[in-house]
Design an enzyme around this catalytic site. Structure first.
Site, PDB file in Angstrom:
ATOM      1  N   ASP A   1      -3.703   4.608  11.575  1.00  0.00           N
ATOM      2  CA  ASP A   1      -2.279   4.557  11.260  1.00  0.00           C
ATOM      3  C   ASP A   1      -1.586   3.403  11.996  1.00  0.00           C
ATOM      4  O   ASP A   1      -1.969   3.072  13.114  1.00  0.00           O
ATOM      5  CB  ASP A   1      -1.639   5.891  11.663  1.00  0.00           C
ATOM      6  CG  ASP A   1      -0.362   6.136  10.914  1.00  0.00           C
ATOM      7  OD1 ASP A   1      -0.023   5.337  10.022  1.00  0.00           O
ATOM      8  OD2 ASP A   1       0.314   7.130  11.226  1.00  0.00           O
TER       9      ASP A   1
ATOM     10  N   ASN B   1      -1.360   8.749  -0.432  1.00  0.00           N
ATOM     11  CA  ASN B   1      -1.129   7.292  -0.442  1.00  0.00           C
ATOM     12  C   ASN B   1      -0.987   6.723  -1.857  1.00  0.00           C
ATOM     13  O   ASN B   1      -0.463   5.621  -2.036  1.00  0.00           O
ATOM     14  CB  ASN B   1      -2.254   6.540   0.285  1.00  0.00           C
ATOM     15  CG  ASN B   1      -2.222   6.689   1.787  1.00  0.00           C
ATOM     16  OD1 ASN B   1      -3.235   6.560   2.467  1.00  0.00           O
ATOM     17  ND2 ASN B   1      -1.054   6.961   2.341  1.00  0.00           N
TER      18      ASN B   1
HETATM   19  C1  FPP Z   1      -2.056   3.574   7.519  1.00  0.00           C
HETATM   20  O1  FPP Z   1      -1.105   2.666   8.045  1.00  0.00           O
HETATM   21  C2  FPP Z   1      -3.159   2.855   6.903  1.00  0.00           C
HETATM   22  C3  FPP Z   1      -3.536   2.949   5.605  1.00  0.00           C
HETATM   23  C4  FPP Z   1      -2.857   3.828   4.631  1.00  0.00           C
HETATM   24  C5  FPP Z   1      -4.650   2.131   5.071  1.00  0.00           C
HETATM   25  C6  FPP Z   1      -5.834   1.973   5.972  1.00  0.00           C
HETATM   26  C7  FPP Z   1      -6.631   0.870   5.449  1.00  0.00           C
HETATM   27  C8  FPP Z   1      -7.256  -0.087   6.176  1.00  0.00           C
HETATM   28  C9  FPP Z   1      -7.341  -0.064   7.669  1.00  0.00           C
HETATM   29  C10 FPP Z   1      -7.910  -1.234   5.505  1.00  0.00           C
HETATM   30  C11 FPP Z   1      -8.879  -0.897   4.413  1.00  0.00           C
HETATM   31  C12 FPP Z   1     -10.044  -0.123   4.898  1.00  0.00           C
HETATM   32  C13 FPP Z   1     -11.317  -0.401   4.579  1.00  0.00           C
HETATM   33  C14 FPP Z   1     -12.355   0.580   5.001  1.00  0.00           C
HETATM   34  C15 FPP Z   1     -11.740  -1.612   3.863  1.00  0.00           C
HETATM   35  P1  FPP Z   1       0.350   2.662   7.410  1.00  0.00           P
HETATM   36  O2  FPP Z   1       0.346   1.727   6.244  1.00  0.00           O
HETATM   37  O3  FPP Z   1       0.762   4.059   7.105  1.00  0.00           O
HETATM   38  O4  FPP Z   1       1.202   2.067   8.587  1.00  0.00           O
HETATM   39  P2  FPP Z   1       2.683   2.511   9.015  1.00  0.00           P
HETATM   40  O5  FPP Z   1       2.620   3.975   9.353  1.00  0.00           O
HETATM   41  O6  FPP Z   1       2.955   1.661  10.221  1.00  0.00           O
HETATM   42  O7  FPP Z   1       3.587   2.206   7.865  1.00  0.00           O
END
Ligand code: FPP
Length: 226
Positions: free
Chosen positions: A2, A50
């Site tokens: 996150d 998501n």
């Molecule tokens: C949460 O941060 C993260 C995600 C929903 C996506 C996670 C994906 C990756 C790390 C990259 C892709 C993975 C692979 C395995 C290729 P957020 O977007 O909710 O951040 P925030 O809470 O700060 O808005």
């Protein structure tokens, strides 16, 4: 994993920039876990919820996944790491499903560590599927109600064959589970860190594991004091 969005904001960039840097943390964490002898690493990469994000962000994440799978499969093989995926994979775009299936197949002989990506995953979805599946078997007569026990339920989850997690790490200061592995974490130890996912590095991983090593895991029992 996150905090990609907030990390991007602190760098004056858009959210996708954060996800791209999140991939760097995925690569490093995978490598260090394998070196430490961790046998199973499960990453929450994309939840059922998501899908409700703006379509440009969803598309970018799916493209990032395809790109990363293409680029990293060789590296996974070099490091003897098997790729696995859990979740409602049928909802992923077709090219993503194809790339994922190929990477899983191409790494299936590896046995140093299993890296599981939770994609289009939520624990309630998983448990609903398991209940439906068990009910169908009862209806068809291949299973009796008396056969239902904890291990049967575990074997109907998408994590069948993977031991329950010993440690769950959540980054970015949020302290909630967000529909992740709800059945499997009954006795899991939690570690919450303020670090945003793209900043999660070797040092942070060691801190999490060191903290875990200080915990006394009793599984509801009383440990004998000498
Ligand atoms: C949460 O941060 C993260 C995600 C929903 C996506 C996670 C994906 C990756 C790390 C990259 C892709 C993975 C692979 C395995 C290729 P957020 O977007 O909710 O951040 P925030 O809470 O700060 O808005």
């Amino acid at each position: 994993m996150d905090g990609n969005g907030r990390w991007a904001k602190t760098h004056g960039k858009n959210r996708v920039f954060g996800h791209r840097n999140g991939v760097r943390a995925v690569r490093q964490t995978t490598e260090y876990c394998a070196r430490l002898g961790v046998k199973y690493l499960t990453l929450y990469a994309f939840s059922t919820e998501n899908w409700a994000r703006p379509s440009a962000e969803v598309t970018a994440l799916m493209e990032l996944l395809v790109y990363t799978l293409r680029r990293e499969t060789k590296e996974l093989n070099k490091n003897n790491i098997r790729l696995n995926a859990i979740g409602d994979l049928s909802r992923l775009p077709k090219n993503c499903q194809k790339e994922l299936a190929a990477a899983i197949e191409n790494t299936s002989h590896n046995n140093r560590m299993t890296l599981t990506l939770a994609l289009s995953y939520s624990a309630r979805w998983e448990m609903t599927q398991a209940v439906k599946n068990i009910a169908q078997q009862i209806q068809s007569g291949s299973l009796a109600i008396e056969d239902i026990n904890e291990s049967l339920i575990s074997s109907h989850l998408s994590t069948a064959g993977i031991p329950d997690p010993e440690l769950m790490i959540r980054t970015s200061g949020e302290q909630r589970i967000s529909n992740y592995l709800l059945w499997q974490i009954a006795y899991t130890e939690f570690y919450f860190t303020e670090k945003l996912w793209p900043d999660f590095d070797e040092n942070e991983l060691y801190k999490a594991i060191y903290t875990y090593q200080q915990r006394e895991r009793r599984f509801g029992k009383v440990l004998e004091k000498r």
